[in-house]
Each structure stands twice: as C-alpha cells, then as structure tokens.
Design an enzyme around this catalytic site. Structure first.
Site, mmCIF file in Angstrom:
data_model
loop_
_atom_site.group_PDB
_atom_site.id
_atom_site.type_symbol
_atom_site.label_atom_id
_atom_site.label_comp_id
_atom_site.label_asym_id
_atom_site.label_seq_id
_atom_site.Cartn_x
_atom_site.Cartn_y
_atom_site.Cartn_z
ATOM 1 N N PHE A 22 12.606 -5.302 5.800
ATOM 2 C CA PHE A 22 12.983 -3.898 5.656
ATOM 3 C C PHE A 22 14.284 -3.788 4.861
ATOM 4 C CE2 PHE A 22 11.963 0.299 6.441
ATOM 5 C CZ PHE A 22 13.000 1.036 7.001
ATOM 6 N N GLU A 34 2.250 -6.858 -9.142
ATOM 7 C CA GLU A 34 2.698 -6.066 -10.304
ATOM 8 C C GLU A 34 4.220 -5.910 -10.308
ATOM 9 O OE1 GLU A 34 0.810 -4.224 -12.992
ATOM 10 O OE2 GLU A 34 2.907 -4.410 -13.621
ATOM 11 N N VAL A 69 7.514 -8.362 -11.839
ATOM 12 C CA VAL A 69 8.104 -8.373 -13.185
ATOM 13 C C VAL A 69 8.277 -6.924 -13.636
ATOM 14 C CG1 VAL A 69 7.884 -9.096 -15.597
ATOM 15 C CG2 VAL A 69 6.899 -10.504 -13.771
ATOM 16 N N ILE A 83 7.930 -0.782 -13.902
ATOM 17 C CA ILE A 83 7.228 -0.649 -15.180
ATOM 18 C C ILE A 83 5.869 -1.331 -15.084
ATOM 19 C CG2 ILE A 83 7.337 -1.033 -17.666
ATOM 20 C CD1 ILE A 83 10.261 -1.933 -17.254
ATOM 21 N N GLY A 105 26.579 -2.230 -7.183
ATOM 22 C CA GLY A 105 25.369 -2.735 -6.522
ATOM 23 C C GLY A 105 24.315 -3.246 -7.486
ATOM 24 N N GLU A 153 24.594 -9.139 -7.353
ATOM 25 C CA GLU A 153 24.876 -9.686 -6.043
ATOM 26 C C GLU A 153 26.286 -10.279 -5.988
ATOM 27 O OE1 GLU A 153 22.416 -9.826 -3.721
ATOM 28 O OE2 GLU A 153 20.720 -9.242 -4.963
ATOM 29 N N ASP A 156 16.457 -15.600 -12.796
ATOM 30 C CA ASP A 156 15.558 -14.485 -12.511
ATOM 31 C C ASP A 156 14.655 -14.208 -13.720
ATOM 32 O OD1 ASP A 156 15.491 -11.162 -12.852
ATOM 33 O OD2 ASP A 156 14.951 -11.895 -10.872
ATOM 34 N N LYS A 188 10.417 -14.619 -14.249
ATOM 35 C CA LYS A 188 9.574 -13.515 -14.719
ATOM 36 C C LYS A 188 8.790 -13.904 -15.972
ATOM 37 C CE LYS A 188 12.460 -9.977 -12.591
ATOM 38 N NZ LYS A 188 13.659 -9.128 -12.763
ATOM 39 N N GLY A 219 15.506 -1.432 -8.507
ATOM 40 C CA GLY A 219 15.817 -0.160 -7.866
ATOM 41 C C GLY A 219 14.782 0.122 -6.800
#
Lengths: 409, 409
Positions: free
Chosen positions: B9, B124, B127, B131, B182, B185, B196, B200, B298
């Site tokens: 969560f 989905e 990546v 989008i 934010g 990290e 990262d 992807k 986001g």
C-alpha cells in the site's frame, strides 16, 4: 492460413500488400499461421505490379469466396466503400479499414451489422495513420475518464503551416509546395478546410464518450485558408506555432468537439510535430497528459496500422479485436459550442480604441499582445477563462475591420 | 464481481485503490461487472486511510481466498514481491504489476509459471508509468520489425537534467532539488546511475525481440553523475539537450541495448520531454518513427496503467491479455556493444594537438565542435558513422586528461 482480400489497390492498399510481403515470417509467427493476400479488388488491373496475379475486377471473387475471412477496405470515401463494407460484414467477413470518412459517417450502422454477423469493423488506421491511438485510447486508458483530446491530425495542413512558419511562404505557395510533393490533393479542400480533421476528432470523441456517436458534420470547424504570413509573424514573436487542432473536451461544463487553428506555445509538446507528422495529446483524469506522435499518413505507416488490425483480427478471431460498440444516443452528446470557453488573439487596425474593445467585450479579460505589427492593435481576449464562443461572436459583430482572429491553446 | 487484491500500500498501491474508487462506474460498465478491491496486503496498517478496512497484514487472507482472481503487486523490488508473485501465479491468480526490477529480472520464470497455471503476468506500468507503450509495441506495431527504441524512461534523471539545463544548477544541487520534491529517493543510485533505465530498456528490448530475454545486468550503462554545468553550456551552444537515453537497436549489424547520456538536438521530438516526463520513440520498418510521451511515474499516472491492465485481465479472462511469452534464447540475443557505431562530443584541454587526436582515432571522422569553452578543444568524432564503441575506447586510452565525453544521438 488466414486468407484476406484488399479492396482498392491505391497507395494504402498497395502498402498493405507490401507490408504483409515484407514482414511475412514475423506476421506468421505472431498469428500462428500464414496471413495471405488471396485477392485484390480494383477497377483497374495493374499488369506491372508484383501483385498483378492477385488483382481482380470481379467482386464476386472476393465476396463469394468463403475462404476469405478478413477484408481490408482501402477504397476510401463513403459510396462504393460503404456498399462493399456492408456486403462483407453481412457475409461475416471482418472489415479492417483506414477510411475515416466512412467510419465517421456510417460507423454506428457498420458496427451493428458486424455484431449481427459475428464479425468486426476495425479502424485503428482511420486516425493518426500509423500512430497507435485508438487501441491505446480504448484499452490502455480504459481506467480513465478522458477529459481532453487535442490533436494535430492532418499532415497536409501541418506541412503547409510548417512551410509558412519556417520558409515565410504564404498559404498559396505552401499549398502548391505540398501538392508538388504529393502531400496535398489537387482538390485540397477536405484537408485545408478542416473536414478531414473533423472526421477524425468525431471518431476519437465517440470513443472517448464510450461509443456515443458524434456526427462529424455537426462540429464547429475552421480550416487554415485564412492564415497569413503576418499571423505567422505574430506566432513567432509570441514564441508559438500555429497548428490546426482537432479538440475534444469533456469536463463539468459539458462535452465539446471542434476544429480550428490555434496558437500553441513552442514549449508545449504538441508544437514538436511539424511537417506531415501528427501528434495527439490525450488527458485522462488519472493519467494526466499522454501524447502519441508519428506519421499520420503515408503508404507504409498507414499500412502498418491496417496490418496490425488484420493480425489482431486473425489472432483473436474477432473477439475483443474491436472497440465498444457505437450507438446513437437519444440525448445530445455534445454541448453547444457557444458555451465553450475560449481565448483568442485578436488583430485590429490601430484606429480601434481600447474603449471600443472593452465595450464590445464587457467583463472579459483583455491584455495587449506582446507584439503588434505596424498599424495594428493586437489583444489577447479571454486569457482568464472568462469568455465563451458566444461572447466572442457577439463581440466581433462590433467590428467590420477585424484583420485576424486566432484561438489560443 | 471481480475481486482483486493489492499487495503493497505504497504510493502506487494507494493510487490503484483511488483510481478504482474514482472511476468505479466507468470501470464496471466497461468490464461488465464491478471490479472490487477486496483486500490490501501490507506490513503496516493504515488506520486513517479511507481503505483501512481492506488492509490486512495476513497474507493468507489474499492467497487463501479463491474469490480473488487478480492480484496487483505494487511492493517493488525482487525479494518479497518475487515470492508473493510466484505464490499468486501458482494458485492461478493473474498478477498485474509496475515492478520493473522484478519483471526485468524474473520475467521469464514468472511468465512460465503463469502459463502453467492458466493465468497471466502483466506489466504495462513497468515501463513509462502511465504512458501506453508495452501494449502498443506488442499489438499495434505487430506488423513491424522494430528497428529502434530510444527512450527517456526515468523521470528522476530527466528532472535533474532539466533543472541543470534551465536553472544552471550543478548536478548535486539539482539532485537535492529533486529529492526535496519527492522526485528522487534518499538513495538515488538506481535512478542516477541508470539502473532503472537499464531495467526498462531490457523489458522493451525483450518485447521487440519477440520474447527473447534481455538481461538488464548485462547492458552497457552510464548514468548522469558526471554531467557538469559546462556540459550543459556546450549543449546549449549546440542547440541540443542532454538526455539520459535508453536505447535498443536492431539492424543488419546486430541488436544492441544500452543506457547513456546523449546530446539530443532540440529539434528532435524526444527533446520536448522535460522535467519528470518520459518519451519513448519507436521506429518500425513499416511505421517509421512513433513517439509515446507522458508521465512516466507518479501515483495516479502509474495506477492508470495498472488498472488498465486489471480491466484487460478481467475482460479477457486472461486470454491475450498478455504479451508473447518470454524465453531464454540459446544464442546470444545482443551483439557486443563494442561493435556498436557511435558518435561523440569529446572535450579535451586545448593543449592537445589535432595530430594527437587523429593519431588516437585514425580514419575516423573528426570535426571541430561549433563551440569550445575557453581553454578547451572540443571535437565531434564519428559523425560519418565510422566509429565503433571499441574504437572509441581504444582512442580514449591515449588521453589521461579527457574533460568530458558525451554520446550524440
């Protein structure tokens, strides 16, 4: 073996045959069986074409052949293509098309015939050419309420406007340039008068409204024929581009759809689409903004989307290969455009007084434009979101000497 | 009623619950039945949350509940998320995730477990956040051979680079700014070191190679920690932006995948993605270029993609809701990066002679950069496509005083 037929061996039809030939193995691997063009129907024969042996002028060889399960309609228009599409769907053959005129005019009926005959009417390529837009809008954004779609969806007009902006050409010269390059038809009206864009936003709006049919012929539409080199000068000084935008909005104040030239800030991603490229910005209430950019037309690009649909139809045997069925709502789906909030650049002769403007547009925000050409007065009206199209129209009636009026995105 | 559970969560898990609540009716209408979050599993309770009554710390309430058919994994990482995902798939529960680390590390195994248990592993959102990219790449572009993917896929680094370019901040300052907002990290390594982005592009490359697994840990990866304000000055003078690009290429000379900062011309559509926005340009051999742009991260944006996948899984009962199964090829899928053709901006002290450069890079095109900072010599190497990464590396060994080297897109 999946047997397909192509109706209409024009640019896109030929492109479909070429893409299927070019990527034959990849397609077979993905679909699980070979996808073969069995027949191509056209009124001409093309004896020199590599596909000559597939071409027939006899429609019974397509419609009477039970082996053909998928038909690609690349004839265009809403006359013979309409008749052939109905015939194919009525005999249980799925139809895949790029024909935005037919889809936007007869989509409801054709989807009903498809449903009644356990097949599909599929048209990813009808908007944005090769750019994936319909399937992402329908499936990937399914969790969203679509709040806005704003698109540069016509490559011809985008090419012309880019020429005008970058080369200083006037509209006529840029149009001739486009025609010489094959980017505009001899009769360019459907493009430059915004009709093509109108059909495309009608299709996208219908999808965004979950199938509630939007009639393209009812949409407020302004083309680019009145854009001048002086307008381009203003755009440049305002750090903006003039783009023909096709817009759908769905918020608290209602749903609207329309086509018009707009000043788009150069920092906005839509402004990155130049020449024949298209770009469609979608705003979802969870996703925020997402934009799809690419070749909105062109033989292989459009064929890419058509063949993608053919593969989808072949793979999914017509289940879920299409979108939510369209229907005609008994309530109006769009609010009157008069209620739509708008902001504009208004160019007048400098003999017009500030008072005359504020009397014509009472209680509407009005700021001087950062640039004014010699002999002109230029203002931005409605920047604070306090002017509707109705108020704009009423205000403009006070002047018989408006030089130019362009909406601002 | 489709019952789902959310594992984790955090930001995205909470976003998923919110999107399902916010768009409940729309979702139910599209899926044909209500989609309900029945349980949320987390190690904490959230007594003040509107979803408090759904939250449990007891995993048996999820894995032991046969009513729960779809599990959303938003824990992140490849440890507990891996265990829980295996457990869910093994009991026939479809798993939907945004977890790029888990997908790129264990995707092959997890998809095999899914297949063996007649359910799906769908990602989905792993990546490009919200989008649409995976489904369009897999389905809409199915007729294409994918020749290239070039993406700005990490919002943290894109925000930092935009800050550096627009505000003149150095890397440290821009990083702190990102952290305070934010967007980064406390330990930003996965982002700023390119890990990262590496994960992807490994996922996208695997899809572009029709499921042939690309191991992210094997990919040549350079992050942005060495980018300086002086590099930004060069970019500006060259009318370019510095972007961290994740790239896949598949042409006659082989398939390559890598991550590195690149100078991207400001006229290129990729350059329009700034701040936390992502943009992924895909080139197909029929389609040409198509670009997907939007919020790569986001809460609600990512949740939008996750819930889109949940709806797809609910609608299609796990048939065709996923992509071509991944597999480990017995042959290398990628060519050695040393063979990859590259062009760079090389900055050296101006004490370095032209001869020294041409001796270090024999038979490689070398042009002076349009700009040179004081005390520097700056050249563009390999503009004519005549230099490989191997030749670059060998040439650089001749200098112990390289100020900077940035690849050019």
């Amino acid at each position: 073996m999946k047997n397909i037929a192509i109706l209409g061996f024009g640019v896109v039809g030929c492109g479909v045959a070429e893409v299927i030939a070019m990527n034959k193995d990849r397609i077979a691997k993905r679909v699980g069986e070979e996808v073969r063009v069995k027949k191509i129907l056209d009124i001409h024969e093309f004896p020199d074409s590599p596909f000559a042996d597939l071409i027939t002028t006899n429609k019974d060889e397509v419609f009477g052949d039970s082996e053909i399960s998928i038909v690609v309609e690349t004839i265009g228009g809403a006359r013979i293509a309409y008749e052939y599409t109905k015939q194919a769907l009525s005999s249980g053959k799925t139809v895949v098309t790029s024909n935005k005129e037919l889809v936007s005019t007869h989509g409801v009926e054709l989807m009903q015939i498809a449903k009644a005959n356990n097949c599909s009417y599929i048209f990813e390529a009808s908007v944005g050419g090769g750019i994936p837009i319909i399937r992402p809008l329908h499936r990937c954004l399914a969790a969203n309420k679509v709040e806005r779609i704003a698109g540069i969806v016509n490559g011809t007009t985008n090419y012309i406007l880019t020429q005008m902006a970058e080369c200083g050409s006037d509209f006529e010269k840029a149009l001739k340039e486009a025609q010489s390059k094959g980017y505009a038809e001899a009769n360019p009206s459907a493009d430059v008068d915004g009709i093509d864009a109108q059909r495309k936003i009608a299709i996208l709006s219908t999808i965004a409204l979950d199938g509630a049919y939007v009639d393209p012929t009812k949409l407020f539409t302004v083309g680019i024929t009145n854009i001048t080199t002086k307008d381009m000068e203003y755009a440049k000084e305002m750090n903006a581009s003039i783009k023909l935008l096709a817009v759908f909005e769905n918020k608290e104040d209602g749903a609207f759809a329309y086509v018009a030239p707009h000043l788009v800030s150069k920092s906005h991603p839509l402004a990155c689409a130049n020449d024949v490229f298209n770009a469609i910005m979608v705003t979802g209430n969870a996703l925020g903004d997402a934009m799809f950019y690419g070749q909105g037309a062109g033989k292989l690009a459009t064929a890419s989307a058509v063949v993608g649909d053919v593969m989808d139809a072949a793979l999914h045997q017509d289940k879920d290969a299409h979108i939510t069925e369209w229907f005609v709502s008994d309530k109006p789906v769009l609010s009157p455009i008069e209620n739509h909030v708008v902001s504009v650049l208004l160019r007048l002769p400098d003999s017009v007084s500030d008072e005359a403007i504020s009397e014509a547009f009472p209680e509407i925000s009005c700021q001087p434009c950062v640039y004014e050409a010699e002999g002109e007065k230029a203002v931005i009206l409605g920047k604070d979101g306090d002017m509707t199209e109705a108020q704009l129209a009423i205000g403009l009636e006070n002047f018989d000497n408006v030089i130019s009026m362009i909406r601002i995105f």
